[in-house]
Write a protein that holds these residues in place. Sequence first.
Motif, PDB file in Angstrom:
ATOM      1  N   LYS A 588       1.036  -1.215   0.029  1.00 25.18           N
ATOM      2  CA  LYS A 588       0.078  -0.123  -0.012  1.00 25.18           C
ATOM      3  C   LYS A 588       0.991   1.283  -0.040  1.00 25.18           C
ATOM      4  O   LYS A 588       1.800   1.297   0.780  1.00 25.18           O
ATOM      5  CB  LYS A 588      -0.895  -0.006   1.253  1.00 25.18           C
ATOM      6  N   LEU A 589       0.779   2.112  -0.674  1.00 26.30           N
ATOM      7  CA  LEU A 589       1.234   3.716  -0.645  1.00 26.30           C
ATOM      8  C   LEU A 589       0.061   4.436  -0.612  1.00 26.30           C
ATOM      9  O   LEU A 589      -0.882   4.809  -1.264  1.00 26.30           O
ATOM     10  CB  LEU A 589       1.684   3.644  -2.158  1.00 26.30           C
ATOM     11  N   PHE A 590       0.288   5.533   0.468  1.00 28.47           N
ATOM     12  CA  PHE A 590      -0.613   6.375   1.015  1.00 28.47           C
ATOM     13  C   PHE A 590       0.021   7.736   0.167  1.00 28.47           C
ATOM     14  O   PHE A 590       1.113   8.123   0.689  1.00 28.47           O
ATOM     15  CB  PHE A 590      -0.652   6.437   2.405  1.00 28.47           C
ATOM     16  N   CYS A 591      -0.639   8.454  -0.515  1.00 28.39           N
ATOM     17  CA  CYS A 591      -0.184   9.665  -1.250  1.00 28.39           C
ATOM     18  C   CYS A 591      -1.054  10.665  -0.710  1.00 28.39           C
ATOM     19  O   CYS A 591      -2.209  10.879  -0.883  1.00 28.39           O
ATOM     20  CB  CYS A 591      -0.327   9.471  -2.691  1.00 28.39           C
ATOM     21  N   LEU A 592      -0.304  11.705  -0.037  1.00 28.07           N
ATOM     22  CA  LEU A 592      -0.963  12.845   0.625  1.00 28.07           C
ATOM     23  C   LEU A 592      -0.422  14.221   0.224  1.00 28.07           C
ATOM     24  O   LEU A 592       0.685  14.491   0.033  1.00 28.07           O
ATOM     25  CB  LEU A 592      -0.764  12.575   2.131  1.00 28.07           C
ATOM     26  N   TYR A 593      -1.327  15.101  -0.115  1.00 31.31           N
ATOM     27  CA  TYR A 593      -0.861  16.462  -0.552  1.00 31.31           C
ATOM     28  C   TYR A 593      -1.746  17.493   0.160  1.00 31.31           C
ATOM     29  O   TYR A 593      -2.858  17.594   0.268  1.00 31.31           O
ATOM     30  CB  TYR A 593      -1.196  16.350  -2.068  1.00 31.31           C
ATOM     31  N   ASN A 594      -0.725  18.374   0.623  1.00 29.33           N
ATOM     32  CA  ASN A 594      -1.094  19.748   1.431  1.00 29.33           C
ATOM     33  C   ASN A 594      -1.314  20.879   0.581  1.00 29.33           C
ATOM     34  O   ASN A 594      -0.133  21.441   0.038  1.00 29.33           O
ATOM     35  CB  ASN A 594      -0.439  19.852   2.675  1.00 29.33           C
ATOM     36  N   TYR A 601      -2.850  19.594   9.723  1.00 27.62           N
ATOM     37  CA  TYR A 601      -2.876  18.543  10.633  1.00 27.62           C
ATOM     38  C   TYR A 601      -4.011  17.494  10.339  1.00 27.62           C
ATOM     39  O   TYR A 601      -4.857  17.598  10.114  1.00 27.62           O
ATOM     40  CB  TYR A 601      -3.301  19.090  12.221  1.00 27.62           C
ATOM     41  N   LEU A 602      -3.354  16.182  10.131  1.00 32.67           N
ATOM     42  CA  LEU A 602      -4.119  15.042   9.614  1.00 32.67           C
ATOM     43  C   LEU A 602      -4.127  13.863  10.764  1.00 32.67           C
ATOM     44  O   LEU A 602      -3.096  13.501  11.416  1.00 32.67           O
ATOM     45  CB  LEU A 602      -3.335  14.306   8.506  1.00 32.67           C
ATOM     46  N   ILE A 636       1.687  16.136  10.967  1.00 35.06           N
ATOM     47  CA  ILE A 636       1.876  17.199  10.558  1.00 35.06           C
ATOM     48  C   ILE A 636       2.406  17.434   9.039  1.00 35.06           C
ATOM     49  O   ILE A 636       3.630  17.022   8.734  1.00 35.06           O
ATOM     50  CB  ILE A 636       2.318  18.336  11.397  1.00 35.06           C
ATOM     51  N   LEU A 637       1.640  17.977   8.072  1.00 38.52           N
ATOM     52  CA  LEU A 637       1.984  18.220   6.674  1.00 38.52           C
ATOM     53  C   LEU A 637       2.546  19.518   6.556  1.00 38.52           C
ATOM     54  O   LEU A 637       1.602  20.575   6.867  1.00 38.52           O
ATOM     55  CB  LEU A 637       0.893  17.974   5.710  1.00 38.52           C
ATOM     56  N   ALA A 638       3.773  19.823   5.967  1.00 43.64           N
ATOM     57  CA  ALA A 638       4.344  21.211   5.906  1.00 43.64           C
ATOM     58  C   ALA A 638       3.490  21.929   4.752  1.00 43.64           C
ATOM     59  O   ALA A 638       2.881  20.979   3.874  1.00 43.64           O
ATOM     60  CB  ALA A 638       5.721  21.084   5.607  1.00 43.64           C
ATOM     61  N   PRO A 639       3.510  23.231   4.835  1.00 41.80           N
ATOM     62  CA  PRO A 639       2.769  23.879   3.701  1.00 41.80           C
ATOM     63  C   PRO A 639       3.271  23.414   2.414  1.00 41.80           C
ATOM     64  O   PRO A 639       4.395  23.364   1.974  1.00 41.80           O
ATOM     65  CB  PRO A 639       3.282  25.487   3.888  1.00 41.80           C
ATOM     66  N   TYR A 640       2.217  23.241   1.379  1.00 40.45           N
ATOM     67  CA  TYR A 640       2.639  22.792  -0.060  1.00 40.45           C
ATOM     68  C   TYR A 640       3.446  21.489  -0.053  1.00 40.45           C
ATOM     69  O   TYR A 640       4.318  21.447  -0.916  1.00 40.45           O
ATOM     70  CB  TYR A 640       3.130  23.908  -0.821  1.00 40.45           C
TER      71      TYR A 640
END
Length: 648
Positions: A588-594, A601-602, A636-640
């Motif tokens: 499984k690959l989780f692809c996340l985009y902020n 915050y996820l 926590i996802l950094a901006p962009y």
Amino acid sequence: MYNYSLHQHINQSLLKMELDITGKDNLFYTRFMANASALRSLYTDLYGSHQKAEEVFNALINTISQAYINRPDALQKADLIKQQNGIWFLSNDITGMSLYVDRFCGNLANMPAKLDYFKELGVNFLHLMPIFESPQGESDGGYAVSNFRKVDDRFGTLEDLQTLKAKMSAEQMYLMVDIVLNHTSYRHEWAEKAKGGDKNYQDYFYMFDDRSLPDAYEKAMPEIFPEAAPGSFTYVPECNKWVMTVFHNYQWDLNYKNPVVFNAMLDNILFYANLGIDILRIDAPAFIWKEVGTSCQNLPQAHTLLQLIKQCVQIAAPGMALLGEAIVAPKEILKYFGTGLATAKECDFAYNATQMAVQWDALATGDVRVLMAAQEEVLKKPYGTSWITYTRCHDDIGLGYEDYMISDAGFNPYEHRKFLKEYYGGTHPVSPATGALFSVNPKTQDARISGSLASLCGLEKALAANHETAINTAVQKILLMQAVSFFLGGVPMLFYGDELGYTNDYSYLEDPGKSYDNRWMHRPVIDWNKNDQIHIEGSIEQRIFTATQQLIKLRKQLPMIADNKNIHWLNIYNIHVAGYIRALNEKKLFCLYNFSNRASYLTWYALKEHGIPPTVLFDHWSKTTYTVGRDDEYFILAPYSFYLLEQM
């Protein structure tokens, strides 16, 4: 389905052409017989009542057979290899680039020397924008073709194209070119003969003695270029007739109600197949069938016509895939893959234009709800077909996704589109983008957006201001947008110059043949001194090129990225973050985009709802390992930023 008389007829036709149907030509014979009933049915649906139906059907059999006979042995072997590999174009190994030959490197003769550049980047599939003969100043960017079999002198010769293809094949690279099915240049041989009074060739087009039928057509036909080319018919003084010209007055629409036209254009399609073209891009297929009282777009007969083309190609040149360039509403795009019994039997590819547009929506707003609302339609693509995924191309960015997608996200459709036009047009006070509005309709205020990837992401303004933070933000936006496209599935298609951050090129304003069309601002003339900057550590060009190179490399290393209809969008519980799972077997690959300019915050719970919850995740982009926290803790996802997290 077995059809004795039809199969015997084809059998006799092939024997007359001295084909060895029990020996070396048996695979072709088998393909023809397997597809014969579908071929006949589709042809009859379109032309069964035409007075020349049987005569042209016999000619069609000969056209298909002759194309096979002319197909070089090397291409027949390549056909077999592709078929043995399954559906070859679903692979995660393919990454493309679209380019204008003259603006990229001058001409086709110079292209082989640039193959090392593509290899360094990781690109193994090239789309050459229109290269066949079209009149200077009236070419519509090459889409007004005056000779389908002659490379325009500006680009070189047919032999140059064949040399390039041979060298690409040796490097295991794929090639795509365009065929313009909807129309020809008014300087094409067929149009010239029509102007000269030849009734046979006048029947190749929609030509009328007076305005009665043109007026009837135009009542329901929208204008395509209301500013530059109002109306859909043009008067031809040479023959005192009106001809249908949906796009520009120098582009005459072909009349596919005439089966002779179909056969003539199929012959051109198969000519391209025998040049070794791997994917044929069919330009503007939505327009190829016209009926009074309709919009003359996306009609059922257009789909039947494309299915007929697919059957013919499958018989004569099964290694060539078809791309339908239908930039239409999401529900309409899906129909170009085929529906009902024809599902996955029409076009092999379509542009994922909806996804491209909603990504730009998310980038401007920092809100992914419109993007997510679009996915229900996008996910309906049938298995065995694929998308071309992209952030920019030679064309403008349309905002044609449907109003309900915007309303479902809680926005007013009119105000939302107005904001997007102002944001990317560069007139909104908080916008860092430098773009322009294209083809503004003064009645409705509908418009599309021009501008390069880098300029729309803010790099042009940031460089002009020499603002380091803004430059870094723009670079991060560029990579975010590319990453979404690269890992969705389908074949990612870079637009030349985007791989190293070209901003808008305003030199088009000095060319009278281009100055009226601001789309040329994002079709740069490549400066190879600038491109050499990719080898200078820390340069903007090096940063973007190296990062793009790494994205391509990662894509090829992750087999779950192949387009096996294995994408599942996540419920992220955060309006700034989009995410999906790509799964293959136990991987499984989780692809996340902020898409936010702030940290997002996820909840870790968002990654635990599908199958066995992950405990450890490895981010292929940052090479960082994360331990999954409790449901009340956050990632926590950094901006962009984006993350490619594999479950370990």
